[in-house]
Structure formats: structure tokens, C-alpha cells
Write a protein that holds these residues in place. Structure first.
Motif, PDB file in Angstrom:
ATOM      1  N   ARG A 150       0.484  -8.986  18.489  1.00 44.56           N
ATOM      2  CA  ARG A 150      -0.523  -9.546  18.882  1.00 44.56           C
ATOM      3  C   ARG A 150      -0.395  -9.797  20.513  1.00 44.56           C
ATOM      4  O   ARG A 150      -1.378  -9.784  21.431  1.00 44.56           O
ATOM      5  N   ASP A 183      -1.673  -6.438  21.875  1.00 44.31           N
ATOM      6  CA  ASP A 183      -3.220  -6.527  21.791  1.00 44.31           C
ATOM      7  C   ASP A 183      -3.667  -7.310  22.934  1.00 44.31           C
ATOM      8  O   ASP A 183      -4.477  -6.996  23.766  1.00 44.31           O
ATOM      9  N   ASP A 204      -3.252  -5.575  26.220  1.00 42.77           N
ATOM     10  CA  ASP A 204      -4.220  -4.306  26.403  1.00 42.77           C
ATOM     11  C   ASP A 204      -5.411  -4.855  27.114  1.00 42.77           C
ATOM     12  O   ASP A 204      -6.039  -4.256  27.884  1.00 42.77           O
TER      13      ASP A 204
END
Length: 205
Positions: free
Chosen positions: A53, A56, A59
């Protein structure tokens, strides 16, 4: 950069020779990471499921147009270099690990941190790349260190990077990109710190 602060090393070496719980600084640090979480989880898991996570979130943040501003590039360059120092020490700890479980966990920690660094480097523009080079420092690492000393050095550089990250982002607006990036990195580093402190306690006992 030569790691010259031996606070963790001295604290834990003292504790290794003394009954557990007699060193107030160690006890304070253990309490600071959350006694209830410590006892409930026993060991903070470092697994792909537990750490993906962070990548993520990173990003998403690094897709913002604000990443191209000079102020953010300066922050990104400084934090990238700091994380590279953490990675060097984690690699040393991986080499010095005493068990397969330790090596597997440190391999996963290094893998995630390398992915974080790679994403941050990719977000650097030309000015950011230039600032990164200005922040370049030579690292001096021990040759084949013992597990204990490698662990102490890793904890020390993580603590230094936590403090550096806090100092860089705490003055930023609450919902700014800089503040959000700092929050992601702080959570990741604290998870790593939590695990390494658990490893230290296991070794002491």
C-alpha cells in the motif's frame, strides 16, 4: 557518510549484559512504539501484503503536477538521498542476519524500499537530479558486521531519517503534497523501526 552515533549500539549492548527492563531508555523506546500493538501482534509483519500500500499511495502522489515545482523537487531529492542511506544499512543487516526468517524479512524490506526510491528518482526533473547530486555523500560501511552491530546501525539511520523527514515537512500546509509524501514515508520507516526494535528485543532476551 560515516555513522558516528552509537546510541542504539550502546543502549542495546548494555541491555544485553544487564537484566531486561533495567535500562530506562530502552523501556521508554519500547513504550513509544505502542505496547498494546507490540503484545497483540508480537512481531510487526513485513510482507508484500502489508507493505504494497505504501507503493500504491506513492504512485498516486507522484502523479500530481505539483511534483515539478522546485520546492517539491528539493524535498524529493533530499528524502531520496536519505532513504538510500537507510537502504545501505538494511543491506548490511541482511548480510549479517542469523536466520532464514531474518534474511527473508530484510529482503522484503529492501525490496519495498528500493521500489520507493526508484519511484522517487523517476519523479525527479532535471533540477531535482542536480539537487540529488549536490546531496551526494559517501557511505562508510563496516566489512561483514555482526548482526548486532548491523542492527544497531540500521536503527540509528532510520531514526535519523525519521527526524530529518519530520523537520522537512512539518512546516508545510496540512494537505500539501510535501506533507502527504512525508506521511507515507514516515509510516513506512516507523514500520521498519518497529520490526527492528522487535528483533533487538528478541536478541536481548
Amino acid at each position: 557518510m560515516v555513522i558516528s552515533n552509537y546510541r542504539y549500539r550502546n543502549i542495546f549492548l548494555h541491555d544485553r549484559l544487564a537484566p531486561v527492563g533495567t535500562n530506562p531508555e530502552v523501556n521508554t523506546r519500547m513504550r513509544s512504539i505502542g505496547r498494546r500493538r507490540w503484545e497483540a501482534a508480537h512481531s510487526p509483519e513485513i510482507t508484500p501484503t502489508a507493505t504494497h500500500r505504501y507503493l500504491d499511495e506513492l504512485d498516486i502522489l507522484l502523479q500530481s503536477p505539483e511534483t515539478s515545482t522546485l520546492a517539491f523537487q528539493a524535498l524529493l531529492a533530499s528524502l531520496t538521498r536519505a532513504l538510500e542511506q537507510v537502504q545501505l544499512q538494511l543491506q548490511q543487516a541482511h548480510k549479517a542476519a542469523l536466520s532464514l526468517a531474518q534474511r527473508e524479512t530484510l529482503h522484503e524490506m529492501n525490496r519495498v524500499l528500493q521500489a520507493v526510491i526508484q519511484r522517487m528518482r523517476q519523479a525527479l526533473t532535471a533540477p531535482g537530479q542536480y539537487l540529488l547530486q549536490l546531496n551526494d555523500t559517501a557511505a562508510s560501511l563496516a566489512h561483514e558486521p555482526s548482526w548486532w552491530f548491523a542492527l544497531a546501525e540500521a536503527l540509528e539511520v532510520i531514526e535519523t531519517t525519521l527526524q530529518r523527514t519530520l523537520s522537512l515537512v512539518q512546516g508545510q500546509p496540512h494537505r500539501s503534497l510535501s506533507r502527504q509524501l512525508g506521511a507515507v514515508l514516515l509510516r513506512l520507516l516507523r514500520r521498519y523501526q518497529h520490526h527492528l526494535l522487535w528483533e533487538a528485543r528478541e536478541w536481548i532476551e
